[in-house]
Design a protein around this motif. Structure first.
Motif, PDB file in Angstrom:
ATOM      1  N   SER A 106       0.832  -1.206   0.000  1.00  0.00           N
ATOM      2  CA  SER A 106       0.000   0.000   0.000  1.00  0.00           C
ATOM      3  C   SER A 106       0.864   1.253   0.000  1.00  0.00           C
ATOM      4  O   SER A 106       0.575   2.216  -0.715  1.00  0.00           O
ATOM      5  CB  SER A 106      -0.940   0.000   1.210  1.00  0.00           C
ATOM      6  OG  SER A 106      -1.816  -1.105   1.177  1.00  0.00           O
ATOM      7  N   ARG A 152      -5.284   4.907  -0.951  1.00  0.00           N
ATOM      8  CA  ARG A 152      -4.350   3.973  -0.342  1.00  0.00           C
ATOM      9  C   ARG A 152      -3.683   4.574   0.897  1.00  0.00           C
ATOM     10  O   ARG A 152      -3.118   3.848   1.723  1.00  0.00           O
ATOM     11  CB  ARG A 152      -3.282   3.556  -1.353  1.00  0.00           C
ATOM     12  CG  ARG A 152      -3.745   2.493  -2.325  1.00  0.00           C
ATOM     13  CD  ARG A 152      -3.991   1.192  -1.613  1.00  0.00           C
ATOM     14  NE  ARG A 152      -4.794   0.259  -2.430  1.00  0.00           N
ATOM     15  CZ  ARG A 152      -5.305  -0.859  -1.986  1.00  0.00           C
ATOM     16  NH1 ARG A 152      -5.136  -1.189  -0.717  1.00  0.00           N
ATOM     17  NH2 ARG A 152      -6.023  -1.645  -2.748  1.00  0.00           N
ATOM     18  N   ASN A 193     -11.607  -0.466   4.902  1.00  0.00           N
ATOM     19  CA  ASN A 193     -10.603  -1.122   4.058  1.00  0.00           C
ATOM     20  C   ASN A 193     -11.223  -1.716   2.794  1.00  0.00           C
ATOM     21  O   ASN A 193     -10.585  -1.727   1.728  1.00  0.00           O
ATOM     22  CB  ASN A 193      -9.896  -2.220   4.854  1.00  0.00           C
ATOM     23  CG  ASN A 193      -8.988  -1.668   5.930  1.00  0.00           C
ATOM     24  OD1 ASN A 193      -8.477  -0.544   5.803  1.00  0.00           O
ATOM     25  ND2 ASN A 193      -8.778  -2.423   6.993  1.00  0.00           N
ATOM     26  N   GLU A 243      -3.252   1.257   9.607  1.00  0.00           N
ATOM     27  CA  GLU A 243      -2.853  -0.069  10.068  1.00  0.00           C
ATOM     28  C   GLU A 243      -1.466  -0.072  10.698  1.00  0.00           C
ATOM     29  O   GLU A 243      -1.020  -1.101  11.213  1.00  0.00           O
ATOM     30  CB  GLU A 243      -2.875  -1.067   8.898  1.00  0.00           C
ATOM     31  CG  GLU A 243      -4.207  -1.211   8.205  1.00  0.00           C
ATOM     32  CD  GLU A 243      -5.223  -1.893   9.086  1.00  0.00           C
ATOM     33  OE1 GLU A 243      -6.415  -1.564   8.964  1.00  0.00           O
ATOM     34  OE2 GLU A 243      -4.819  -2.729   9.913  1.00  0.00           O
ATOM     35  N   ARG A 252      -4.549   3.242   4.386  1.00  0.00           N
ATOM     36  CA  ARG A 252      -3.917   2.034   4.921  1.00  0.00           C
ATOM     37  C   ARG A 252      -2.877   2.365   5.985  1.00  0.00           C
ATOM     38  O   ARG A 252      -2.427   1.480   6.719  1.00  0.00           O
ATOM     39  CB  ARG A 252      -3.246   1.249   3.790  1.00  0.00           C
ATOM     40  CG  ARG A 252      -4.203   0.364   3.019  1.00  0.00           C
ATOM     41  CD  ARG A 252      -4.612  -0.828   3.844  1.00  0.00           C
ATOM     42  NE  ARG A 252      -5.467  -1.758   3.118  1.00  0.00           N
ATOM     43  CZ  ARG A 252      -5.939  -2.878   3.605  1.00  0.00           C
ATOM     44  NH1 ARG A 252      -5.641  -3.219   4.843  1.00  0.00           N
ATOM     45  NH2 ARG A 252      -6.722  -3.656   2.896  1.00  0.00           N
TER      46      ARG A 252
END
Length: 1003
Positions: A101, A187, A159, A193, A190
């Motif tokens: 990502s 993107r 997501n 995370e 991401r």
């Protein structure tokens, strides 16, 4: 870059078409996938509900649906484990998705810098790299889709939306022949995370670091996403505007404008012109100010976690699960998961449902996320009916109640757990309950709870009873703590081998105590004959059997006499490596397997079911023999040998002479006949007087250093004294016990131990060398260090400070090894019956109790991994930690009979009836009769027997463990289940234990 066959005019046409038509095609495809998926999921649910209703109305029952659902569930569980961060594959997938990502986002930044239009041709090499990334995202999306229990919720989560609007344009680009940059900035989401990745890699371990990483990830991902959205709108313009109002801005110009806007500075050098851009900025300012003030993230985190942990557990048919409640903290949960999910347990398919009364912190929540494939956390209390129903306690395999073993008030901790058990049993009487108890005096309340049933598997794990009994037995049998914990507790031996450089010190860790029904071909055979056959023929070591009696229930007999014959379906306790080996004892057939030499070939034969033969001994004889054995073992000693010397003195099989001689000396026992008893000794009479310059006459005694004061909770010294005053020891075999500590504390404990003989008290502290010498510690056979101090808030290491300092203080005492001291050391290092080979030592044998197992590192002075975990001290049996007993709960869940065997081995003959009597009377009472029952005294006891070189035994040849086992069982009737060897060192005696039943070790 955009020239084709016609020339420069084609470039302008592509630019206009990219803005109006191509973007519409890409956006329509993304929205179609997203909306179409939602409609398909809803349609499938409607069809499924309609079919079920029709079948139910028509009265049809489908048989394939449950099998299909079960197969689907197993496949779903397999996928969940594969993508779970607890597995290696899951961690690799999560990390790769994050890295790809970031790579896709970097490619987007490069393309935005070099291209003003949002359409790219496939001549750009970065397009193919991005295609590879998106194919991997598509594969991971499929895995997550199969693993999701609720498809609709998965479809609309963040997501998934990112994947819809970034992966779909890649597929459409093959048809249109160009790639679109429009929504690839998503993107950046991401990056949220990142905190989870850092926790998986154990980079962020504290709560502050986790909070900081979350705040930074949300801030950065929000800014990057907002800049990308603004960049797309400003370069495309309003779609409804008749006159184009777009402007050429780079991505970093938009990022600069976002940061200036959020800082409320507003330079005005870069401004938005489109209506969509201005509307977005207004909304972004309002939401961003609250977001970056760090108010909403924390509120959302608290509310979100509360809603998550207030849900209900959905039981899946065909899958087992247990409920764990009580003391739920980071340490207790980590320890429990490590023990329960150990590779040797074989029960990793069982799901664990934790029910905690407090909301878990970030660190504990991270643990639950890592073990998401096996564990689930719910906030609630077993005291409330609705919370019991939320976790479906009635369908659980068992409920495990954890206790805080270092609690400052153990009575409150025990009674709280007892109330939890009462609540569970009142609502779900058939649920098996395994509870941890700190003080043994509180055990008496549990059998009085309605629906409490030992036969169902309800078990009590008393830390004070097992811990002090093990330490007490180790004072007579050095190294016993290490041997029994390795046999009864499931540990990862591979981990121990990795951490310990001395691989030979932990041989035999793979052997565990297991149970198995014996073959009916063993009916009417004695234990001695069956044990010998199992060892020689089946390569198994039989330790005990369960004797069934209609009047007294079941009792565990360890090495019983020949009068006890095996009956139909007798349960045996074996020491073996795996359950596969135990099947040989069940499948053995005298007719089919008598000629087989390889035990691996002993499998279930095709013989018809044999009718059990009638026993030649009547039922009354069996009951009489069982009564004489007093629920333990008759006429045997458990051998646990230190050196390669075999005693060639042969006593009679039942050893009646020693006990009969002891009875002629008018030995007084308690009313049960299980313990030596005396009239209550006043506290002042038990005090040893200290004379300046003189020491007492104590020799070969046991010194117990107790740390406690007037406010400390009682640890229960009676549990330590009772195994050492068991009636199977003769009066001459009883060692004097000297308690060294504060008189304020010892006075409170004396009420419970004043009826046991040969007990003495000495004021002082183990931190004082003068007090230790006053206790004649240089002449003692063993020194035990116990502590009654509780753990303070955040005091994980310092709780063992005094125990550690006392141990180092005693080890620093060096005494001159004169001839008299050597003679005394020979006796202390040997056994009660026979001395061992003389060994010079300048250190006092010692065993230390630690609250925290990792504190054993302070006893090592090396710089290896061994010192970190204290494996060297643990393998020698000089350190015993409460952490070892934590794993007993997992062992009890798998087989509660193993716990009963452990209690029978170490407690010296306690029973539920005796515990109830002690709870009511507080002390033992003497026997009213002068007649002492022979059976109650002539029972099994643990012993460390020295082996002597004997030509009649060894014949000048090397002996294997199998030779020792057979000779001890055949000649002396002793059951040997371990060896205790000494290293070849002169400065320091270091012992290690070996438990092996394969007869492969050569000495």
């Amino acid at each position: 870059m955009y020239y084709h066959e016609v020339g420069g005019s084609w470039d302008e046409e592509i630019g206009s078409h990219c803005t109006e038509y191509v973007q519409l095609a890409f956006m329509s495809a993304c929205l179609s996938i997203f909306v179409g998926g939602i409609l398909l999921i809803l349609m499938f649910r409607v069809i499924e509900y309609t079919l079920k209703s029709l079948f139910k109305f028509a009265g049809f029952k489908t048989r394939r649906m449950p099998r299909l659902n079960l197969w689907k569930r197993h496949f779903q569980v397999w996928v969940v484990r594969m993508i779970s961060a607890q597995t290696v594959v899951g961690r690799i997938l999560v990390i790769l998705v994050f890295l790809f990502s970031i790579g896709s986002l970097i490619i987007y930044f490069i393309n935005c810098q070099s291209v003003k239009q949002f359409c790219l041709s496939f001549e750009d090499q970065t397009v193919f790299v991005d295609l590879f990334f998106n194919l991997f995202f598509l594969f991971y999306f499929g895995l997550r889709f199969f693993a999701a229990s609720d498809k609709l919720t998965f479809w609309v989560e963040l997501n998934s939306i990112v994947d819809f609007f970034t992966i779909t344009p890649v597929c459409i680009s093959f048809y249109l022949g160009r790639n679109w940059l429009g929504l690839r900035f998503l993107r950046a989401l991401r990056l949220m995370e990142l905190p989870k990745i850092l926790q998986f890699l154990q980079i962020t371990t504290t709560a502050t670091a986790v909070k900081l990483s979350k705040l930074l990830a949300v801030s950065v991902s929000t800014c990057l996403t907002a800049a990308g959205f603004l960049h797309w709108i400003e370069n495309s313009g309003d779609p409804w505007a008749y006159t184009k109002n777009s402007q050429s801005l780079t991505y970093f110009d938009c990022l600069y404008m976002i940061m200036v806007t959020m800082s409320t500075v507003g330079y005005g050098d870069v401004v938005v012109k489109t209506s969509l851009g201005r509307s977005f900025i207004i909304i972004f300012i309002i939401a961003g100010l609250m977001l970056f003030a760090n108010l909403v993230p924390e509120m959302v985190d608290i509310v979100g976690s509360t809603k998550l942990h207030k849900g209900s557990y959905v039981a899946v048919k065909g899958r087992k699960y247990i409920v764990v409640c009580g003391y739920i903290t980071l340490h207790s949960v980590t320890t429990f998961l490590r023990d329960f999910l150990a590779p040797g347990s074989g029960q990793v398919a069982t799901e664990i449902v934790f029910l905690g009364e407090n909301d878990p912190g970030l660190e504990l929540e991270t643990i639950f996320r890592c073990y998401a494939a096996y564990s689930t956390f719910f906030q609630g209390s077993v005291m409330k009916t609705e919370d019991l129903q939320r976790v479906q306690m009635g369908k659980a395999e068992a409920c495990l109640v954890l206790a805080d073993t270092c609690s400052a008030n153990p009575y409150i901790e025990d009674t709280t757990n007892i109330m939890r058990v009462l609540s569970i049993k009142n609502h779900f009487p058939n649920t098996k309950v395994i509870i941890q108890i700190i003080q043994s005096s509180n055990k008496v309340y549990l059998p009085k709870i309605p629906n409490w049933d030992w036969r169902r598997g309800d078990s009590i794990i008393c830390f004070a009873e097992l811990k002090l009994a093990l330490i007490a037995q180790s004072c007579v049998v050095p190294g016993l703590t290490t041997l029994l914990t390795s046999l009864f507790i499931r540990e990862d031996s591979k981990k121990l081998i990795t951490l310990n450089k001395h691989l030979h010190e932990i041989e035999g860790q793979d052997y565990k105590v297991m149970t198995q029904l014996l073959s009916n071909d063993f009916i009417d055979m004695s234990f001695k004959d069956v044990a010998k056959l199992c060892f020689l023929k089946l390569d198994l070591m039989l330790l005990a059997i369960e004797f069934r009696s209609g009047m007294q229930g079941n009792s565990i007999l360890i090495n019983p006499p020949s009068i006890i014959k095996l009956h139909f379906d007798t349960m045996g306790f074996f020491i073996a490596k795996s359950a596969v080996q135990l099947r040989r004892a069940r499948y053995y057939c005298r007719q089919c397997h008598s000629d087989i030499l390889n035990p691996e070939l002993i499998v279930k034969c095709r013989c018809k079911m044999k009718v059990p033969r009638k026993s030649s001994i009547s039922l009354s004889d069996k009951l009489k023999a069982a009564q004489d054995s007093s629920s333990l073992v008759v006429s045997r000693s458990l051998g646990y040998f230190p050196f390669l010397n075999f005693p060639f003195q042969t006593d009679s099989e039942d050893r009646p002479s020693e006990i009969l001689d002891d009875e002629h000396e008018k030995t007084t026992l308690d009313s049960s006949g299980m313990f030596h008893w005396c009239k209550a000794v006043p506290f002042d009479k038990a005090l040893l007087k200290r004379r300046k310059g003189q020491s007492n006459d104590m020799r070969d005694h046991i010194v117990v250093c107790v740390f406690g004061d007037a406010t400390s909770a009682l640890i229960g010294l009676r549990n330590f004294v009772m195994p050492l005053r068991a009636s199977n020891f003769t009066l001459s075999e009883l060692k004097d016990i000297v308690f060294l500590g504060s008189l304020d504390y010892l006075h409170r404990e004396w009420e419970f131990i004043q009826n046991f003989p040969k007990l003495f008290l000495l004021r002082g502290s183990a931190l004082s060398c003068a007090d230790l010498k006053a206790a004649n510690i240089q002449f003692c056979s063993m020194c035990a260090i116990l502590s009654a101090h509780a753990r303070g808030p955040g005091d994980q290491i310092l709780v063992d400070t005094k125990s550690i300092l006392a141990t180092l203080n005693i080890r620093s005492l060096h005494f001159k090894a004169n001839s008299s001291l050597v003679a005394r050391m020979e006796i202390s290092q040997g056994t009660i019956d026979s001395p061992s080979v003389p060994i010079l030592s300048k250190r006092t044998p010692i065993i230390t109790e630690l609250k925290i197992a990792s504190n054993a590192q302070f006893f090592e002075q090396s710089n290896t991994n061994e010192s970190v975990y204290g494996m060297h001290q643990i393998s020698r049996g000089t350190v015993f930690s409460d952490s070892f007993l934590d794993a007993v709960m997992c062992t009890t869940y798998h087989n509660h009979h193993v716990l009963a065997l452990l209690q029978s081995l170490v407690t010296g003959g306690t029973s539920p009836e005796l515990e109830e009597y002690l709870a009511e009377e507080a002390s033992l009472s003497g026997s009213t009769s002068n007649v002492v029952h022979f059976g109650s005294r002539n029972r099994c006891k643990l012993a460390l027997l020295a082996l002597t070189d004997s030509p009649s035994v060894a014949d000048g040849r090397l002996l294997f463990f199998g030779d020792i086992y057979n000779l001890a069982l055949e000649l002396l009737g002793i059951l040997c289940f371990g060896l205790y060897r000494q290293k070849d060192e002169t400065s320091l005696i270091e012992n290690r234990k070996i438990c092996d039943c394969s007869a492969t070790y050569q000495f």
